[in-house]
Design a protein around this motif. Sequence first.
Motif, mmCIF file in Angstrom:
data_model
loop_
_atom_site.group_PDB
_atom_site.id
_atom_site.type_symbol
_atom_site.label_atom_id
_atom_site.label_comp_id
_atom_site.label_asym_id
_atom_site.label_seq_id
_atom_site.Cartn_x
_atom_site.Cartn_y
_atom_site.Cartn_z
ATOM 1 N N GLU A 132 63.116 -14.031 53.104
ATOM 2 C CA GLU A 132 62.513 -12.337 53.113
ATOM 3 C C GLU A 132 62.905 -12.409 51.136
ATOM 4 O O GLU A 132 63.659 -12.978 50.837
ATOM 5 C CB GLU A 132 63.837 -11.692 53.321
ATOM 6 N N CYS A 133 61.884 -11.642 50.866
ATOM 7 C CA CYS A 133 61.521 -10.871 49.628
ATOM 8 C C CYS A 133 62.033 -10.001 49.439
ATOM 9 O O CYS A 133 63.045 -9.440 50.394
ATOM 10 C CB CYS A 133 59.901 -11.237 49.091
ATOM 11 N N PHE A 134 62.327 -9.698 48.036
ATOM 12 C CA PHE A 134 63.109 -8.810 47.873
ATOM 13 C C PHE A 134 62.860 -7.347 47.871
ATOM 14 O O PHE A 134 64.147 -6.886 48.302
ATOM 15 C CB PHE A 134 63.452 -8.680 46.118
ATOM 16 N N GLU A 135 61.662 -7.322 48.133
ATOM 17 C CA GLU A 135 61.070 -5.606 48.572
ATOM 18 C C GLU A 135 60.977 -5.686 50.712
ATOM 19 O O GLU A 135 60.572 -5.178 50.836
ATOM 20 C CB GLU A 135 59.698 -5.594 47.918
ATOM 21 N N CYS A 136 61.882 -6.761 51.070
ATOM 22 C CA CYS A 136 61.524 -6.716 52.740
ATOM 23 C C CYS A 136 62.587 -5.912 53.291
ATOM 24 O O CYS A 136 62.331 -5.261 54.511
ATOM 25 C CB CYS A 136 61.630 -7.943 53.584
ATOM 26 N N GLN A 137 64.131 -5.201 52.635
ATOM 27 C CA GLN A 137 64.773 -4.272 53.357
ATOM 28 C C GLN A 137 64.341 -3.216 51.970
ATOM 29 O O GLN A 137 64.743 -3.468 50.721
ATOM 30 C CB GLN A 137 65.614 -5.278 53.382
ATOM 31 N N LYS A 420 56.986 -6.730 58.540
ATOM 32 C CA LYS A 420 56.256 -5.037 58.345
ATOM 33 C C LYS A 420 56.406 -4.903 56.784
ATOM 34 O O LYS A 420 56.014 -3.711 56.141
ATOM 35 C CB LYS A 420 57.259 -4.708 58.519
ATOM 36 N N CYS A 421 56.409 -6.393 55.558
ATOM 37 C CA CYS A 421 56.893 -6.146 54.076
ATOM 38 C C CYS A 421 55.161 -5.736 54.113
ATOM 39 O O CYS A 421 54.850 -7.192 53.865
ATOM 40 C CB CYS A 421 57.160 -7.001 54.199
ATOM 41 N N TYR A 422 54.881 -5.291 53.169
ATOM 42 C CA TYR A 422 53.544 -4.886 52.228
ATOM 43 C C TYR A 422 53.526 -6.183 51.776
ATOM 44 O O TYR A 422 52.498 -6.309 50.874
ATOM 45 C CB TYR A 422 53.409 -3.394 51.675
ATOM 46 N N VAL A 423 54.360 -6.684 51.188
ATOM 47 C CA VAL A 423 54.596 -6.981 49.422
ATOM 48 C C VAL A 423 54.408 -8.346 50.143
ATOM 49 O O VAL A 423 53.385 -9.652 49.150
ATOM 50 C CB VAL A 423 56.234 -7.204 48.557
ATOM 51 N N CYS A 424 54.924 -9.425 51.059
ATOM 52 C CA CYS A 424 54.823 -10.554 50.875
ATOM 53 C C CYS A 424 54.412 -10.725 52.233
ATOM 54 O O CYS A 424 54.005 -11.850 52.615
ATOM 55 C CB CYS A 424 56.489 -11.161 51.288
ATOM 56 N N SER A 425 54.064 -9.718 53.140
ATOM 57 C CA SER A 425 53.340 -10.019 54.313
ATOM 58 C C SER A 425 52.082 -9.603 54.723
ATOM 59 O O SER A 425 51.953 -9.132 55.821
ATOM 60 C CB SER A 425 54.254 -9.663 55.925
#
Length: 588
Positions: A132-137, A420-425
């Motif tokens: 996961e990236c830092f912004e996934c959660q 559902k992460c808009y940053v990495c996905s």
Amino acid sequence: GGIGCELLKTLVLSGFSNITVIDMDTIEVSNLNRQFLFRRRHVGQSKAKVAREASLRINPKAKIVAHHANIKEDQFDVDFFKSFDCVLNGLDNLEARRHVNRMALAASVPLVESGTAGYRGQVTVHIKGETECFECQPKPIPKKYPVCTIRNTPDKPIHCIVWAKDLLFPRLFGGEAVGAEAEREDEGKNGGEDEGKDRSDIEVSERAEGQPAVEYGCVVLREVYGDAIARLAAVEDMWKDREPPTPLSSDVIAAGRAIVQGRARGGDDKVPTSASLALGLSDSHATWSAEQSAAVFLMAVEILLDGHADRVGKLGFDKEFPLSVDFVTAASNLRSHCYGIEPKSSFDVKGMAGNIIHAIATTNAIISGLIVLEAQKLLLRGLRQDDDGATLTPWTTFVQHNPTGGRLLQRIKPLPPNPKCYVCSKAQVVMEANTGLMTLGRLVDDVLRKALAFAEPTVTVGSTMHYECGDDLEEDERERYDALRKRSLGDLPGDPIGHGSLVQVEDFSQEMSVELLVCHREPREGEDPDFFEVKGEVKGQDGGRGGEDEPEGEGDSDSDDLCVVEEAVGEKRKGAGQEEPAKRQRAS
Ligand SMILES: [Zn+2]
């Protein structure tokens, strides 16, 4: 800062020899108690440059480049990030963490993220497409307060509570005030250089020989709440944008003394366990008048100085020690009184003061060691492709406050990227707003920059570019966009933004783009007419519960700000060691 110094030292001692250091800060006196690469003589100099020099003395062969600069500057673009094998974060704010996360993703460079909060800490490895990236959660944001706010310009009860607990209480009853240790160390040698600058201590007379404790308490009240506040209020520059404080009147002090002297004494000579109870103030949910606060202050001074004389000089605030709660409640409320801030009950103060977290050098050292271990594995992965991978698995590691089963460290496998992460996905972001009211300026500033952490967003709908920014814009373009910023979304020329609009947001500096689906709705009853709700954003932009669960979002260590974890007062503090990993797994 705190993690950075430990990290750089551990890196050079571990044999890392090509290192670039970036830090925008200069060294302050209050850093010296835990940022061990710095000395008193370095105060005012670049942290990055001094840290480089200190590390070169540990390993003169290392190649270290130091930048005294902000990581968000244009010079640190995606190509710059691509020039590294890994990026190691020791940051102190969410905005910079989110930016580096995007740059590392864009450059496909693994990122080791870290944070500490008191005894707790966390190290996480973010590898594009793998973890996961830092912004996934979602990340909760802790509340932080600059030290100058605490010392000079409080405007909230918590500022006064921190001051009473960390500065005045230790000054009168403890050893060193927090942060004062480094300050004093070199004072003799420097002969008063930097006088008045960054002074951690509160100026107050010593108790005279044979002086009754209550009389001494009155002297403290006059000096700290009268004279010192009057001096501060006279510094005009400080009060241009805010109301200056009012010194405590001698009437309040006299009334407080009268209450103490007129109190009903018990039949025995036992030392009272509580100053407020001794004065008949038994309702811990009640707020005291200024006179009552002065009385509790004097009473607590008397009981502590005379009844606990053997412990004076060694006392620290303890929320289970009623006298310290009484004192901090009274002292903070008197300060609030001077600054026109609402008073708090002793019940509230107990809860708020008990949750203040300080940076701990040992936690920084442990975390830095863990960062280096993860960095070593990342580098070995590149070299040993035939490895079965088991020994090179990246780990998310927590340093626990309450070790379970004798284990200080708790590790879990990093989670996979969140689809559902808009940053990495590249997941779509949904925004609900009143498109008849929301202006393009608010969309850009509050939604795209603040909530979604874009640095230089461009806004396009269909074939119409509604907004772009940057230094290379022509004058007439800039004027056109400035005019458009004032228009509501539904009133934009070409392709207006309304219900169902798909807005393309692109940021060339972060090499990131997002599709924003707009849902128009009218505000609900009691809601801000110019509301917006973003689904898929990192939650907690407007505060919310403190960062107890995820030290990752914090990083108290790097600044001298105090990190306060706020929770419902009286709520049982969670301390179970298994908590963090369990919570994260549930979140997945
Ligand atoms: Zn992500």
